[in-house]
Design a protein around this motif. Sequence first.
Motif, PDB file in Angstrom:
ATOM      1  N   ARG A   9       1.485   7.607   6.313  1.00  0.00           N
ATOM      2  CA  ARG A   9       1.226   7.876   4.937  1.00  0.00           C
ATOM      3  C   ARG A   9       1.062   9.370   4.717  1.00  0.00           C
ATOM      4  O   ARG A   9       0.535   9.972   5.425  1.00  0.00           O
ATOM      5  CB  ARG A   9      -0.313   7.144   4.836  1.00  0.00           C
ATOM      6  CG  ARG A   9      -0.929   7.442   3.341  1.00  0.00           C
ATOM      7  CD  ARG A   9      -1.946   6.055   3.156  1.00  0.00           C
ATOM      8  NE  ARG A   9      -2.375   5.989   1.749  1.00  0.00           N
ATOM      9  CZ  ARG A   9      -3.040   5.257   1.209  1.00  0.00           C
ATOM     10  NH1 ARG A   9      -3.557   4.230   2.265  1.00  0.00           N
ATOM     11  NH2 ARG A   9      -3.405   5.008   0.186  1.00  0.00           N
ATOM     12  N   THR A  45       0.760  -1.381   0.115  1.00  0.00           N
ATOM     13  CA  THR A  45      -0.090   0.200   0.002  1.00  0.00           C
ATOM     14  C   THR A  45       1.052   1.229  -0.094  1.00  0.00           C
ATOM     15  O   THR A  45       2.021   1.140  -0.054  1.00  0.00           O
ATOM     16  CB  THR A  45      -0.827   0.111   1.315  1.00  0.00           C
ATOM     17  OG1 THR A  45      -0.123   0.230   2.388  1.00  0.00           O
ATOM     18  CG2 THR A  45      -1.714  -1.188   1.502  1.00  0.00           C
ATOM     19  N   THR A  54      -0.187   9.690  10.812  1.00  0.00           N
ATOM     20  CA  THR A  54       0.551   8.583  11.436  1.00  0.00           C
ATOM     21  C   THR A  54      -0.173   8.033  12.254  1.00  0.00           C
ATOM     22  O   THR A  54      -1.214   8.554  13.101  1.00  0.00           O
ATOM     23  CB  THR A  54       1.945   8.973  11.926  1.00  0.00           C
ATOM     24  OG1 THR A  54       1.726   9.915  12.724  1.00  0.00           O
ATOM     25  CG2 THR A  54       2.694   9.642  11.000  1.00  0.00           C
ATOM     26  N   ALA A  82       2.939   3.439  11.570  1.00  0.00           N
ATOM     27  CA  ALA A  82       2.338   3.433  10.243  1.00  0.00           C
ATOM     28  C   ALA A  82       2.301   4.812   9.697  1.00  0.00           C
ATOM     29  O   ALA A  82       1.599   5.635  10.751  1.00  0.00           O
ATOM     30  CB  ALA A  82       1.054   2.421   9.924  1.00  0.00           C
ATOM     31  N   THR A 108       1.310   3.129   2.505  1.00  0.00           N
ATOM     32  CA  THR A 108       1.666   3.366   3.744  1.00  0.00           C
ATOM     33  C   THR A 108       3.153   2.845   4.224  1.00  0.00           C
ATOM     34  O   THR A 108       3.316   1.693   3.670  1.00  0.00           O
ATOM     35  CB  THR A 108       0.635   2.472   4.609  1.00  0.00           C
ATOM     36  OG1 THR A 108      -0.569   3.302   4.500  1.00  0.00           O
ATOM     37  CG2 THR A 108       0.962   3.033   6.264  1.00  0.00           C
ATOM     38  N   ASP A 109       3.756   3.555   4.958  1.00  0.00           N
ATOM     39  CA  ASP A 109       5.220   3.071   5.230  1.00  0.00           C
ATOM     40  C   ASP A 109       5.079   2.845   6.679  1.00  0.00           C
ATOM     41  O   ASP A 109       4.371   3.396   7.526  1.00  0.00           O
ATOM     42  CB  ASP A 109       6.002   4.485   5.068  1.00  0.00           C
ATOM     43  CG  ASP A 109       6.600   4.634   3.709  1.00  0.00           C
ATOM     44  OD1 ASP A 109       5.956   4.055   2.696  1.00  0.00           O
ATOM     45  OD2 ASP A 109       6.904   5.851   3.397  1.00  0.00           O
TER      46      ASP A 109
END
Length: 971
Positions: A703, A672, A712, A701, A674-675
């Motif tokens: 984004r 996705t 976050t 997480a 998202t990191d």
Amino acid sequence: MRRLFVVVLASCVSWSVPRSGSAAVTDYIGKPVASVRLVVEDHDTTDPALTQLVETAVGQPLSMLLVRESIVHLFSLGQFEDVRVDATLIGGRVALRYDLVPIHPVTKIRFTGDTQQPGIDESALRRAIADRFGATPPVGKTADLARVVTDALGELGYRRARLTPQVEISHSPEHAVVTFAIASGPRTTIHDITIDGTPSVAPEEFLRRLGLVRGGAFRRDELNQRIDRYIAERRSKGYYDAKVNASVRFVDEEQRADVTVKVNHGPHVRVVFVGDSLPSDVRSDLVPVEREGSVDEDLLEDSTSRIEEYFRNLGYRDAQAPHARETTDGELVITFRITRGPQYRVAQLEVTGNTALPIAEFESSLKLREGEPYSENRLDADAALIEDLYRRRGYASAKVQPTAAVQRTANAAAQVAVTVRLDVIEGARTIIDAIRIDGNERISEAELRSKVPLQTGTPFIGSQVVAARDAMLLEYTDRGYENASVTIDANYASDNSRVSLTFFVREGPQVFVDHVLIVGNVRTSDAAIARELQLKQGDPLSITKVNDSQRRLLGLGLFRRVRINELRHGDETLRDLLVTVEESPPSTIGYGFGGEGRFIQVREDAGGVAVQRLQIAPRSFLEYSRRNLFGTPRSINLFASVSVPLNQTTVSGGLPEYRFLGTYREPRLFNTATDGLLNVTVEQQIRSSFTYRRYIGTAQAARRLSGGLFVTGAYQLQRTELVTVNVDDVGSQFQLINRLFSPEPLRLSAFSASVIRDTRNDQANPAHGQYFSVNGQIDAVAIGSEVGFAKSFFRAQTFHELRHANGTVFAANASLGVASEFNGDVPIPEPERFFAGGDTTNRGFALDTLGVRHVPPDPGSDTIDGATGFPIGGNATVILNGELRVPVGSGVSVVGFVDTGNVFQRASQLNVSELRTAVGFGIRYQSPFGPLRVDLGFKTRLAQITCSSTDAAGPCFESRPALHISFGQAF
């Protein structure tokens, strides 16, 4: 069985002439393909990255066009230096074999033989190769590499050097090692030296400066460098026409060199300004004779024009600055005779004819103002500004006629008054009567109209119409119509009051992506790169998606360079995309040493009152980063910093302050946007009231959304233990801390979330933009925490570059933090409470010393312990900052600031009347490591404090100033 060979070299395809017993070309074309083999150095390969590029499929008729396209695809990878196609006819079917000769990049270059001869440097020879052919040249360029080395040796004087290359080929991965055996031969020496002309110094000194010695080695590159230095030195002393040329004649089979040096130092040049004065600080810019090292007549003419323009912008409309050249006694004197004439000033500024647009809407943007110097350039700029503003409002034919009436006086040296008029001819306001789109077939009119910000009945604005055309064209190019065009036809009414717009579309053919070829990656997997590409096989070729793909790949931080190019082949509606990457080093190591000085609250004896003392501590850090884990964008980062106070052992008990941080980053979590991040932190921190050790594990997480928006979410588990307490156990502060941390370390478990919007142009030193963040945190017993509380923090910042203020920036910050315990009997742990005072909150106070304090103490509201003066922290804080940053040149700026705020025991006790304010000034220096900051703040009101044992009898008050030195802006 009959055979035919197709030989391909450098993408040139040719069928070999059939030999006796071999088949004709026509015997193969159209026959079904029985099999396709790809052979790399006598080994069959089924690598999907190669097989997908072959267009000649089993069962399909053999087509010469498909063979050619397959070869082009394979060459496009940049991995093969030769491709040969072998076609065998068996029982009426064709067996194809593609023989691929890989390019072996040279990963190592060795030198043997005469490497110890004077002047020969192996590292310099390798750099010469890398500068010409890159870090990993192909092995097929070995002969060219040898020529580069031979030329480099020739520059060192070894003009008869010979190189013998030896190549060692290796596989898995393909690479080569090249060894050059050097036979240097005799070194060319200088035999005879002749000086033609008269140098500015004695001949012996002149030759010494050029490094010319009879019997010495002849080095052309070094001689040229010394000549350049000599000329630069002569020009720095005013000899701008100095010239030195060296010619060489080689004898005895180039073993000896006869050098002739022609020198002409030219006349000394002096630039003189006479007449009216010209400020010294602008002379070098307006007359760049010294900088350019020339007295060319074109340069002098330009200098005259620049001087005249400089004075005319200051209101001296009649300024003249002719120049003259005169040579006397070997000196060239260039004289600029400056006559400024009278200064013209704007006595009256009138704007007429502007009925539709009041002057208030553009008056502040005008460059000419009453009482200021008059300039024709500024007058023209003001006229253009008003015209543009009208056209933005729909007055397409609006014109502004500028005039300037001069009021002459008898005294020519006096200032001349100028009456300036800007006559506006508005014309009719043009309204869009109709909008038509013609020629579109593949994209519906409704889709195109949705991209066009135009409506009938609205004013006609030329820039909006052009933007509408560009939006339509972008929609077509993003769908693969790369040859599409959109033209505009505007049909005006006779009085220009209405206009009908027609957008004529020529679509052209739609282009699709045929293959995506990825080359250059050694450590990074193809899948990791393909995941970032916004285009796949069969997609329409979109330039926007190509650019976005390149941006996303660079954003991974794995590559130095990324290029995405289109490759054309037989079918004009298909393009291959060649993605070429150059990987960055996977590992980086950083380290640094420095020191820190800060004021901190300490006690000088047992049970004593807090006093401020300067704490000095050397500081060091070490950082290791590893990117490209497992061939993906995953990365790890390890960071360690240590600081050991050299004094104030009563604060820390002689303990160091340290922080160890490990971070694992997983971009594109679960495929996705998202990191994911995993952090492990071990730290020991020294505060005024106590020293604590903390172990933290965090899973986060994050984004990025559009418009500079970030969201976050995180879960954090931490274990905190009290190391030292800096006050006696009889104090209320110690009881507050100790009952949380005794007998065991405290465990906290929390969920948090944040939303950040960041539009600043520079995070380290912003000049414009805004920053806004909201953070919420919940620690609860139900999820494993020993203490339950909720905490939130809000921050808003804005930055504005002031107009006409030479880069001055106004910056403002507002912060609000509130927290609340779930159980009123169990307070929020001290490390989680709010503190203020210091270089990032209120600069009139030392670290943590801003808080509510009453004398005598009020335990119900104090956040500074009234008895000892140590900070307790609170559940709420308000911080407001305003700053004016004024550049003064050479990377230095001065700052004036106002800070206000306070820390409150509870959110319900927030009280504007108890905010503490400080004013001050500072200096910023833009160093290579970021802005170096020095701030001196002064409290506007001094609060009464408890006297220490060394204070005189009577009431005691805070000290007024506070000094802060650090890197980075305060906010």
